[in-house]
Design a protein around this motif. Structure first.
Motif, PDB file in Angstrom:
ATOM      1  N   ILE A   1       0.921  -1.322   0.111  1.00 51.75           N
ATOM      2  CA  ILE A   1       0.103  -0.146   0.030  1.00 51.75           C
ATOM      3  C   ILE A   1       0.843   1.240  -0.040  1.00 51.75           C
ATOM      4  O   ILE A   1       1.866   1.487   0.945  1.00 51.75           O
ATOM      5  N   THR A   2       0.755   1.977  -0.957  1.00 51.20           N
ATOM      6  CA  THR A   2       1.414   3.457  -1.091  1.00 51.20           C
ATOM      7  C   THR A   2       0.683   4.631  -0.841  1.00 51.20           C
ATOM      8  O   THR A   2       1.320   5.672  -0.809  1.00 51.20           O
ATOM      9  N   TYR A   3      -0.514   4.559  -0.874  1.00 57.40           N
ATOM     10  CA  TYR A   3      -1.569   5.787  -0.498  1.00 57.40           C
ATOM     11  C   TYR A   3      -1.397   5.942   0.919  1.00 57.40           C
ATOM     12  O   TYR A   3      -1.205   5.155   1.871  1.00 57.40           O
ATOM     13  N   PRO A   4      -1.990   7.144   1.333  1.00 62.72           N
ATOM     14  CA  PRO A   4      -1.883   7.674   2.793  1.00 62.72           C
ATOM     15  C   PRO A   4      -2.968   6.564   3.496  1.00 62.72           C
ATOM     16  O   PRO A   4      -3.782   6.175   3.079  1.00 62.72           O
ATOM     17  N   VAL A   5      -2.345   6.408   4.694  1.00 65.80           N
ATOM     18  CA  VAL A   5      -3.221   5.702   5.571  1.00 65.80           C
ATOM     19  C   VAL A   5      -3.140   6.294   6.890  1.00 65.80           C
ATOM     20  O   VAL A   5      -2.302   6.690   7.581  1.00 65.80           O
ATOM     21  N   ALA A   6      -4.571   6.726   7.319  1.00 66.17           N
ATOM     22  CA  ALA A   6      -4.627   7.163   8.583  1.00 66.17           C
ATOM     23  C   ALA A   6      -5.095   6.051   9.915  1.00 66.17           C
ATOM     24  O   ALA A   6      -5.841   5.291   9.370  1.00 66.17           O
ATOM     25  N   ILE A   7      -4.840   6.427  10.927  1.00 62.81           N
ATOM     26  CA  ILE A   7      -4.710   5.359  12.134  1.00 62.81           C
ATOM     27  C   ILE A   7      -6.035   5.980  12.873  1.00 62.81           C
ATOM     28  O   ILE A   7      -6.097   6.839  13.176  1.00 62.81           O
ATOM     29  N   ASP A   8      -6.781   5.023  12.882  1.00 62.34           N
ATOM     30  CA  ASP A   8      -8.214   5.460  13.609  1.00 62.34           C
ATOM     31  C   ASP A   8      -8.621   4.265  14.721  1.00 62.34           C
ATOM     32  O   ASP A   8      -9.704   3.734  14.819  1.00 62.34           O
ATOM     33  N   ASN A   9      -7.536   4.200  15.609  1.00 65.20           N
ATOM     34  CA  ASN A   9      -7.680   3.339  16.817  1.00 65.20           C
ATOM     35  C   ASN A   9      -9.114   3.477  17.744  1.00 65.20           C
ATOM     36  O   ASN A   9      -9.622   2.637  18.346  1.00 65.20           O
ATOM     37  N   ASP A  10      -9.338   4.890  17.820  1.00 63.02           N
ATOM     38  CA  ASP A  10     -10.386   5.272  18.589  1.00 63.02           C
ATOM     39  C   ASP A  10     -11.685   5.400  17.830  1.00 63.02           C
ATOM     40  O   ASP A  10     -12.990   5.722  18.349  1.00 63.02           O
ATOM     41  N   PHE A  11     -11.712   5.011  16.651  1.00 59.90           N
ATOM     42  CA  PHE A  11     -12.884   4.855  15.697  1.00 59.90           C
ATOM     43  C   PHE A  11     -13.466   6.317  15.370  1.00 59.90           C
ATOM     44  O   PHE A  11     -14.701   6.287  15.183  1.00 59.90           O
ATOM     45  N   SER A  12     -12.982   7.388  15.816  1.00 60.89           N
ATOM     46  CA  SER A  12     -13.418   8.808  15.575  1.00 60.89           C
ATOM     47  C   SER A  12     -13.782   9.247  14.009  1.00 60.89           C
ATOM     48  O   SER A  12     -14.950   9.590  13.930  1.00 60.89           O
ATOM     49  N   ILE A  13     -12.938   8.611  13.276  1.00 58.67           N
ATOM     50  CA  ILE A  13     -13.436   9.075  11.728  1.00 58.67           C
ATOM     51  C   ILE A  13     -14.282   7.884  11.415  1.00 58.67           C
ATOM     52  O   ILE A  13     -15.326   8.449  10.601  1.00 58.67           O
ATOM     53  N   TRP A  14     -14.314   6.662  11.763  1.00 64.93           N
ATOM     54  CA  TRP A  14     -15.405   5.506  11.426  1.00 64.93           C
ATOM     55  C   TRP A  14     -16.912   6.311  11.917  1.00 64.93           C
ATOM     56  O   TRP A  14     -17.709   6.223  11.151  1.00 64.93           O
TER      57      TRP A  14
END
Length: 147
Positions: A87-100
């Motif tokens: 995977i070469t595109y940007p990856v946001a880490i969403d461990n707290d599920f705020s974006i979800w």
């Protein structure tokens, strides 16, 4: 149509933190995934092809990693999976599920296509419909922005 929520993450892979403002003017995809998800892995070939073919035309993908299991919350595990899966595109880490939660998302994988003005214009849950999704991306790329 719904306006796309901004990204609420300070941890990113393959990118500095991105915002809707930084992506304004270009269509992009927000894809919710987790590296241990079988279905998420199955959509990767199409995701990578879209990125390779359409990124030079101005298309961006932001993968939002929202973990299902505790081992998927470990940043180094996600980083290794990103490398291993190519995977070469940007990856946001969403461990707290705020974006979800901001997207009212419910499933892995789910893809949201966002137009140049920040409106969600297309949603696809799960595998399949690859040609249809690619065409929706192309349609957004050729669409002229509102005056």
């Amino acid at each position: 149509m719904k306006q796309a929520p901004d990204f609420q993450s300070d941890e990113w892979i393959n990118s500095e933190p991105l915002s809707l403002a930084a992506l304004s003017g270009s269509p992009f995809m927000v894809k919710f995934w987790t590296f241990g998800c079988y279905n998420c892995v199955n959509v990767l070939p199409s995701m990578k092809a879209w990125y390779e073919d359409l990124h030079p035309e101005g298309f961006e993908i932001v993968a939002v990693h929202s973990p299902e299991f505790s081992f998927e919350k470990v940043f180094d595990n996600v980083k290794k999976a990103v490398v291993d899966q190519g995977i070469t595109y940007p990856v946001a880490i969403d461990n707290d599920f705020s974006i979800w939660r901001a997207y009212s998302n419910q499933y892995w994988p789910t893809m949201y296509l966002v137009d140049r003005e920040g409106w969600i214009r297309y949603v696809h849950i799960g595998e399949g419909r690859y040609d249809e999704t690619r065409q929706a991306i192309v349609d957004l790329l050729v669409e002229q922005p509102s005056p």
